[in-house]
Design a protein around this motif. Structure first.
Motif, mmCIF file in Angstrom:
data_model
loop_
_atom_site.group_PDB
_atom_site.id
_atom_site.type_symbol
_atom_site.label_atom_id
_atom_site.label_comp_id
_atom_site.label_asym_id
_atom_site.label_seq_id
_atom_site.Cartn_x
_atom_site.Cartn_y
_atom_site.Cartn_z
ATOM 1 N N ALA A 84 -5.144 -2.636 5.179
ATOM 2 C CA ALA A 84 -5.980 -3.688 4.609
ATOM 3 C C ALA A 84 -6.254 -4.759 5.653
ATOM 4 O O ALA A 84 -5.351 -5.150 6.406
ATOM 5 C CB ALA A 84 -5.299 -4.299 3.390
ATOM 6 N N PHE A 86 -6.860 -6.776 -4.400
ATOM 7 C CA PHE A 86 -7.293 -5.626 -3.600
ATOM 8 C C PHE A 86 -8.764 -5.749 -3.246
ATOM 9 O O PHE A 86 -9.170 -5.437 -2.132
ATOM 10 C CB PHE A 86 -7.019 -4.359 -4.398
ATOM 11 C CG PHE A 86 -7.573 -3.100 -3.795
ATOM 12 C CD1 PHE A 86 -8.670 -2.476 -4.366
ATOM 13 C CD2 PHE A 86 -6.976 -2.526 -2.689
ATOM 14 C CE1 PHE A 86 -9.169 -1.305 -3.831
ATOM 15 C CE2 PHE A 86 -7.467 -1.350 -2.140
ATOM 16 C CZ PHE A 86 -8.565 -0.729 -2.721
ATOM 17 N N MET A 141 -10.835 -2.183 3.627
ATOM 18 C CA MET A 141 -9.803 -1.160 3.674
ATOM 19 C C MET A 141 -10.164 -0.084 4.696
ATOM 20 O O MET A 141 -11.342 0.276 4.850
ATOM 21 C CB MET A 141 -9.621 -0.515 2.309
ATOM 22 C CG MET A 141 -9.117 -1.466 1.233
ATOM 23 S SD MET A 141 -7.498 -2.162 1.584
ATOM 24 C CE MET A 141 -6.484 -0.666 1.601
ATOM 25 N N GLY A 186 0.252 1.014 4.837
ATOM 26 C CA GLY A 186 1.100 1.879 4.053
ATOM 27 C C GLY A 186 2.013 2.682 4.965
ATOM 28 O O GLY A 186 1.928 2.600 6.193
ATOM 29 N N ALA A 188 -2.807 0.159 -4.242
ATOM 30 C CA ALA A 188 -2.502 -1.181 -3.762
ATOM 31 C C ALA A 188 -1.935 -2.048 -4.872
ATOM 32 O O ALA A 188 -2.326 -1.928 -6.032
ATOM 33 C CB ALA A 188 -3.762 -1.828 -3.209
ATOM 34 N N THR A 201 -7.417 1.104 -5.960
ATOM 35 C CA THR A 201 -7.152 2.349 -5.249
ATOM 36 C C THR A 201 -8.248 2.653 -4.240
ATOM 37 O O THR A 201 -9.434 2.491 -4.529
ATOM 38 C CB THR A 201 -7.011 3.521 -6.230
ATOM 39 O OG1 THR A 201 -5.991 3.215 -7.184
ATOM 40 C CG2 THR A 201 -6.610 4.801 -5.495
ATOM 41 N N ARG A 224 -13.651 3.539 -2.811
ATOM 42 C CA ARG A 224 -12.636 2.693 -3.443
ATOM 43 C C ARG A 224 -13.027 2.426 -4.888
ATOM 44 O O ARG A 224 -14.215 2.411 -5.243
ATOM 45 C CB ARG A 224 -12.476 1.380 -2.679
ATOM 46 C CG ARG A 224 -13.683 0.467 -2.698
ATOM 47 C CD ARG A 224 -13.556 -0.676 -1.695
ATOM 48 N NE ARG A 224 -12.432 -1.548 -1.991
ATOM 49 C CZ ARG A 224 -11.892 -2.417 -1.125
ATOM 50 N NH1 ARG A 224 -12.395 -2.498 0.095
ATOM 51 N NH2 ARG A 224 -10.887 -3.176 -1.474
ATOM 52 N N CYS A 269 -4.718 5.787 -1.931
ATOM 53 C CA CYS A 269 -3.926 4.650 -1.462
ATOM 54 C C CYS A 269 -3.900 3.638 -2.598
ATOM 55 O O CYS A 269 -4.917 2.992 -2.891
ATOM 56 C CB CYS A 269 -4.539 4.060 -0.204
ATOM 57 S SG CYS A 269 -3.815 2.505 0.356
ATOM 58 N N CYS A 296 -3.279 4.173 5.178
ATOM 59 C CA CYS A 296 -4.294 3.213 4.767
ATOM 60 C C CYS A 296 -3.863 1.828 5.223
ATOM 61 O O CYS A 296 -2.674 1.571 5.431
ATOM 62 C CB CYS A 296 -4.529 3.248 3.266
ATOM 63 S SG CYS A 296 -3.102 2.830 2.253
ATOM 64 N N LEU A 321 0.835 -1.202 0.000
ATOM 65 C CA LEU A 321 0.000 0.000 0.000
ATOM 66 C C LEU A 321 0.868 1.249 0.000
ATOM 67 O O LEU A 321 1.833 1.344 0.775
ATOM 68 C CB LEU A 321 -0.895 0.004 1.238
ATOM 69 C CG LEU A 321 -1.789 -1.224 1.436
ATOM 70 C CD1 LEU A 321 -2.461 -1.184 2.798
ATOM 71 C CD2 LEU A 321 -2.805 -1.334 0.325
ATOM 72 N N GLU A 378 0.378 5.490 0.032
ATOM 73 C CA GLU A 378 -0.515 6.637 0.117
ATOM 74 C C GLU A 378 0.072 7.844 -0.614
ATOM 75 O O GLU A 378 1.290 7.977 -0.758
ATOM 76 C CB GLU A 378 -0.762 7.046 1.577
ATOM 77 C CG GLU A 378 -1.363 5.977 2.450
ATOM 78 C CD GLU A 378 -0.316 5.156 3.178
ATOM 79 O OE1 GLU A 378 -0.642 4.541 4.207
ATOM 80 O OE2 GLU A 378 0.853 5.136 2.716
#
Length: 126
Positions: free
Chosen positions: A98, A29, A34, A117, A24, A78, A72, A22, A96, A4, A6
């Motif tokens: 996950a 993803f 998220m 991230g 990915a 993203t 998202r 963010c 960010c 990730l 940002e």
């Protein structure tokens, strides 16, 4: 695994707006919940918002509800955070993250996120 990154942070006056992104890469993803978190100097990491894997369900911290919008684009891998009516108290490093957890009650806890991230700085001047 997912990586990730940002972007979109910066310096803005109170009342202004920013949009964080963010990006990915790695594992799918679209399979992850998220979240956005923030951490100000000398303070603990704070939950900001989270979004389900499909994008159909969102959760916000009370402090940002009505001002911030998480979204998202799974086709672009993203995550976004639109921040309006910014306040000096919103100043922090925004990260960010996950999560594999599909239970919304778990989304506000950093320990339920396995990938993070590096963060982007947001500074709001008065």
């Amino acid at each position: 695994q997912v990586q990730l990154v940002e972007s979109g942070g910066g310096l803005v006056q109170a009342g202004g707006s920013l949009r964080l992104s963010c990006a990915a890469s790695g594992r799918a993803f679209s399979s992850y919940v998220m979240g956005w978190f923030r951490q100000a100097p000398g303070k603990e990491r704070e939950f900001v918002a989270a979004i389900s894997a499909s994008g159909g369900f969102t959760v916000y911290a009370d402090s940002v509800k009505g001002r911030f919008t998480i979204s998202r684009d799974n086709a672009k891998n993203t995550l976004y955070l639109r921040m309006n009516s910014l306040k000096p108290g919103d100043t922090a490093v925004y990260c960010c993250a996950a999560s594999d957890s599909q239970h919304a009650s778990y989304w506000s806890a950093p320990r339920n996120y396995g990938y993070w991230g590096q963060g982007t700085q947001v500074t709001v001047s008065s």
